[in-house]
Scaffold this motif. Structure first.
Motif, short mmCIF file in Angstrom:
data_model
loop_
_atom_site.label_atom_id
_atom_site.label_comp_id
_atom_site.label_asym_id
_atom_site.label_seq_id
_atom_site.Cartn_x
_atom_site.Cartn_y
_atom_site.Cartn_z
N VAL A 1 1.29 -1.16 -0.26
CA VAL A 1 -0.16 0.05 0.13
C VAL A 1 0.91 1.09 0.03
O VAL A 1 1.90 1.91 1.08
CB VAL A 1 -0.40 -0.47 1.23
CG1 VAL A 1 -2.13 1.38 1.27
CG2 VAL A 1 -1.69 -0.87 1.46
N ASN B 1 0.12 5.32 -0.03
CA ASN B 1 -0.79 5.90 0.42
C ASN B 1 -0.66 7.47 0.65
O ASN B 1 0.35 7.88 1.34
CB ASN B 1 -2.06 5.93 1.44
CG ASN B 1 -3.51 6.53 1.79
OD1 ASN B 1 -3.77 7.22 0.75
ND2 ASN B 1 -3.92 6.74 2.31
N THR C 1 -7.33 10.90 0.86
CA THR C 1 -5.74 10.59 0.03
C THR C 1 -5.55 9.80 -1.34
O THR C 1 -6.85 10.07 -1.77
CB THR C 1 -5.61 9.59 0.73
OG1 THR C 1 -6.51 8.82 0.63
CG2 THR C 1 -5.40 10.07 2.34
N PRO D 1 -5.17 6.11 -2.45
CA PRO D 1 -4.22 4.92 -1.37
C PRO D 1 -3.96 4.35 -2.93
O PRO D 1 -4.83 4.03 -4.35
CB PRO D 1 -5.28 4.23 -1.10
CG PRO D 1 -6.72 5.09 -1.18
CD PRO D 1 -6.36 6.24 -2.17
#
Length: 149
Positions: free
Chosen positions: A82, A84, A109, A111
């Motif tokens: 991930v 982000n 955000t 992601p």
């Protein structure tokens, strides 16, 4: 046709207290370790693994830039990377001296996920938007993640 958002899941992220670097040429820099958590929602269920973190900076104009990297793992053992990144407007340090009103909170955000081919590879080819909820529990944040359809 205009894009629409579809709720995918919520990232429930557990954190350690921030390591403050202080004022740098980019702003007030800090690192927040990610210690664990869960991912829950209609499109994905997983565990957030310890070992990642958020390298964020607070600019002089009160805008915070977030940059988090960490790993989640699905219940069937598939690791997912991930990244982000996003922005918080009217951000203030959580020292109790100034609170941001709920109607002024803005934290969005983007992601991005990276996973091997298989049942979760749809994450590799989907655009997501995250809504970081205003924190109300120490050392914890919740991010609602929406797929752009």
């Amino acid at each position: 046709m205009a894009p629409t958002l579809e709720f995918a899941f919520t990232l429930h992220v557990d954190l350690s207290p921030a390591l403050e670097f202080g004022d740098t040429p980019c702003g007030s820099r800090r690192f927040i370790p990610i210690t664990g958590g869960t991912v829950e929602g209609p499109k994905l269920t997983a565990t957030i693994l310890p070992g990642g973190g958020d390298w964020n900076v607070l600019r002089e104009d009160g805008v915070g830039h977030l940059f988090a990297k960490y790993t989640i793992e699905t219940s069937d053992g598939v690791p997912i990377s991930v990244t982000n990144e996003g922005w918080i407007r009217k951000f203030r340090r959580n020292d109790g001296s100034e609170k941001v009103a709920e109607d002024q909170w803005y934290a969005k955000t983007n992601p991005r996920f990276e996973v091997r081919n298989g049942p979760y590879d749809w994450l590799n080819r989907t655009v997501f938007v995250g809504e970081l909820r205003k924190p109300n529990i120490p050392n914890h944040v919740d991010i609602d993640v929406y797929s752009v359809e």
